[in-house]
Each structure stands twice: as C-alpha cells, then as structure tokens.
Design an enzyme around this catalytic site. Structure first.
Site, PDB file in Angstrom:
ATOM      1  CB  CYS A 108      -5.147  -0.735   5.028  1.00 41.75           C
ATOM      2  SG  CYS A 108      -6.352   0.178   6.013  1.00 41.75           S
TER       3      CYS A 108
ATOM      4  CG  ASN B  10      -0.203  -6.178   6.671  1.00 38.70           C
ATOM      5  OD1 ASN B  10      -1.051  -5.361   6.282  1.00 38.70           O
ATOM      6  ND2 ASN B  10       0.635  -5.901   7.653  1.00 38.70           N
TER       7      ASN B  10
ATOM      8  CD  GLN C 125      -1.296  -0.021   3.690  1.00 35.51           C
ATOM      9  OE1 GLN C 125      -1.652  -1.131   4.064  1.00 35.51           O
ATOM     10  NE2 GLN C 125      -1.727   1.090   4.246  1.00 35.51           N
TER      11      GLN C 125
ATOM     12  CG  HIS D 282      -3.931  -2.315   9.197  1.00 35.30           C
ATOM     13  ND1 HIS D 282      -3.767  -1.613   8.024  1.00 35.30           N
ATOM     14  CD2 HIS D 282      -3.169  -3.427   9.070  1.00 35.30           C
ATOM     15  CE1 HIS D 282      -2.926  -2.284   7.236  1.00 35.30           C
ATOM     16  NE2 HIS D 282      -2.560  -3.391   7.845  1.00 35.30           N
TER      17      HIS D 282
END
Ligand SMILES: *[C@@H]1O[C@H](CO)[C@@H](O)[C@H](O)[C@H]1NC(C)=O
Ligand SMILES: *[C@@H]1O[C@H](CO)[C@@H](O)[C@H](O)[C@H]1NC(C)=O
Ligand SMILES: *[C@@H]1O[C@H](CO)[C@@H](O)[C@H](O)[C@H]1NC(C)=O
Length: 349
Positions: free
Chosen positions: A157, A313, A141, A293
């Site tokens: 995110c 992630n 990101q 997040h």
C-alpha cells in the site's frame, strides 16, 4: 396415569410445528446464501480447488453476507456496505491489503523543517483533484505479501500511496498526468524502512524518488510480488520530485490547507469489516488509530451535510465508490477519523 391432556397435546403440536418451521426457514436461508455464493463466484470468476474449500469458503461467505445485510438493514446510516470481492477471504488472506504501512513520519531525519501550507490564501469549499486531471486510474496492490500460497503479510500500500501523491504534484507542476511505477519502489527501494511486499514507508519512498527518479507504470509494470530490481527500468526517469514535507500532526485544518493545493499521502486504520466492505456514502468508522494502511487524499467536500475526505485506495475500482472512499472529515478528535491526520506527507517539486 391417563392419556395426555388435551392441553399437553396442543402444546406438543405447537412445539413440533415451531421446530419444523425453524428447520425449514434455516434451510431456506442456507439455500439462499448458497445460491448467492454460486452467483457471486461467477461474478468474481472465483474457482475453488475442491469441495472442502467450497465448504470452508461457504462458511466465511455466509458469515460476512449476514454481517453486511444486517448492517445495511439499519436505517440512518451515512454509508452502505457491499458484498464485494473480499467476502470469502480469510482474515489472513486480507492482511496484505491493510498491513503494509511502516511508521517513519516521526523519524528525526525525515521531519521537515517547514510546512509551506501553514497559510493558504484561498481554500475552496470543495476540491476534487480528479476533475483537475491530477489523478490516474485506481490501481490494485493485490496480494503482494503472499508468497507461494503462504501469506507472509504486510503488503505494498505504501508504494501506491506514494506514487499517487507524486502523480498529483507532477501533473500540477508539469501539466502532464503520467501513471508512475509502484513496482520500481517495491523492487528497488530496499532498506530497513522499505522491504518490498513486506511493507514500506511513504516518506522513505519520497526520498528514494528524489535520488532516483521514477519510471512510468508501463515502463516498469506492477507485478503484485517483489522481484529483483531491474536496473535499466530504474534508470528511466519519467518524473522526479525535490523532496517532501510533513503536515503537522493532528490538525485537520492544516491537512485541508495541504489537500487544497495537492494530493496528500496519509496513513489510516483500515482494520474493520465496515471498511473492508464499504460501498458508498460517508464512512464514519468504526476505527481506531492503529495506522497500518497507506492511501492518498485526492479531495474533500460535503455530502448530505457531512464533510468528507475523498480518499483514493489501491484495491482496484471494484471496491468502494469506483475505488474511492469518502471518509468523514472534521471529526471530534484531533487525529481525524481512523487517524487520517496523524501522518500526512506530500512531495514537493
Ligand atoms: C521480497 O522481499 C523480501 C524483503 O526484502 C524478501 O525477504 C523476500 O524474499 C522477497 N521475495 C521475493 C519473491 O523476492
Ligand atoms: C491547527 O493549526 C492552526 C495553525 O497553526 C492553529 O491555529 C490551530 O489551533 C490548530 N488546531 C488544532 C486543533 O490544533
Ligand atoms: C494493528 O493492526 C494490525 C493489523 O491488523 C494488527 O496485527 C495489530 O495487532 C494491531 N495493533 C493494535 C495495537 O491493535
């Protein structure tokens, strides 16, 4: 008054030697850290503007390296930390990585009526959607949220969490794994709930994809900054979904049912140094339930006797376990570790 007694003399000598040793060990330590910093800069191709920045970064680097080394020196931890790419960053510079989430799970219009995985016939002991070919490469990101060297915060995110779940269901339904476009969400899904690099909503993004479809990663590549929506890119439908559903909150059993069937978007509290420097093993916190997040659960299992969620992630493959983290599962709190079971949603197709 006579000469200092022999005893005082010896005492003074001892004190003198101690001071010298301490100074020496401190400067040996400083030299060690400084050298480590130099090597790290080469490894991560970091270049600083001037000596003042080198000094400022050196201070942050030292503080964080000491934290990481001290953490790792304790035995009996289920996970380790690494001196990764974030060790010389200020708190503010890190914010765009962990603060892009917007809360929309509970919004009236977004609550789905059904939960189709209430009962699942067979929930395997472990699942890894990567092995089923339903997970694309780990993406990055970046510092979306950083504008002309001024950090404005939040981040993207939410777009990565949404897209990874859509990539998963697309592969499951069509047999094709297609890397899809986060940039289209960042640029084109603009409203009160999704504001590009200023943060956004995964639920709102599922709604957007229902209406607009989504281009491929290559067709509308990621820029780590929000730009004007390119209509021609937006119009190219590479995949679509029919809707999305929420997993009933605070129930890891139901979350397991869902993840056994497809990758699931979740929101977590990733606001800790332990999370930031996570390297490998089963993460057990510390963390609260301040959900800021968004990530994607792409599997689960048991490692060294500990149950975990396999989480993708969006901090690139050079963070954690090639971009993934194993987060402890079935913890002694209904909301799950770091609130992982609080706002889970998944697309339908
Ligand atoms: C990014 O989007 C936000 C929210 O819409 C806007 O305030 C900002 O100016 C945009 N930045 C750029 C570079 O377009
Ligand atoms: C989770 O949901 C299941 C099925 O609805 C229910 O039987 C169970 O009691 C729930 N667990 C918790 C901790 O609420
Ligand atoms: C939650 O985390 C964000 C981002 O780090 C922080 O700005 C905010 O103050 C936190 N909120 C609470 C209630 O701790």
């Amino acid at each position: 008054m006579g000469l200092p007694s022999e005893r005082t003399l010896i005492l003074s000598l001892i004190i003198l030697v101690m001071c010298l040793c301490q100074t020496t060990s401190r400067s040996v330590r400083d030299a060690y850290i400084s050298q480590k910093h130099d090597l790290w800069m080469v490894q991560y191709a970091r270049v600083y503007n001037n000596n003042a920045e080198r000094e400022m970064r050196g201070y942050i680097f030292k503080k964080n390296v000491e934290f990481i080394e001290s953490f790792n020196s304790y035995g009996h931890r289920s996970y380790k930390l690494a001196i990764n790419k974030f060790v010389d960053r200020t708190e503010d510079e890190f914010k765009p990585y962990v603060t892009g989430h917007k809360d929309t799970y509970g919004l009236r219009s977004h609550v789905s009526r059904l939960f189709k995985y209430e009962r699942v016939n067979e929930v395997p002991d472990s699942m890894d959607w990567r092995e089923k070919g339903a997970v694309t490469e780990v993406k990055n990101q970046g510092q979306c949220g950083k504008l002309f060297n001024i950090i404005t915060f939040f981040g993207s995110c939410w777009a990565f969490s949404t897209i990874a779940a859509v990539e998963g269901i697309t592969k499951i339904k069509t047999g094709k794994l297609i890397s899809l476009s986060e940039q289209q969400l960042v640029d084109c899904n603009r409203n009160d709930l999704s504001e590009g690099c200023k943060g956004g909503s995964k639920e709102n993004s599922f709604d957007y994809i229902v209406k607009n479809g989504i281009n491929t990663e290559n067709g509308y590549p990621y820029q780590a900054t929000n730009k004007t929506c390119i209509a021609a890119f937006e119009a190219a439908w590479a995949a679509t979904i029919t809707g999305y559903e929420t997993v009933p909150a605070n129930n890891e059993t139901l979350l397991l049912n869902a993840v056994s069937q497809q990758p699931v978007s979740v929101s977590i509290d990733a606001n800790s140094n332990e999370f930031k420097y996570y390297s490998n093993g089963v993460f057990t916190g510390p963390c609260g339930t301040n959900l800021t997040h968004d990530v994607t659960i792409v599997g689960y299992g048991t490692y060294n006797g500990m149950k975990y969620w396999l989480v993708k992630n969006s901090w690139s493959a050079d963070w954690g376990m090639n971009g993934y983290i194993m987060m402890q599962r079935d913890v002694n709190a209904p909301e799950g570790l770091c609130g992982i079971a609080m706002q889970a949603t998944f697309p339908t197709a």
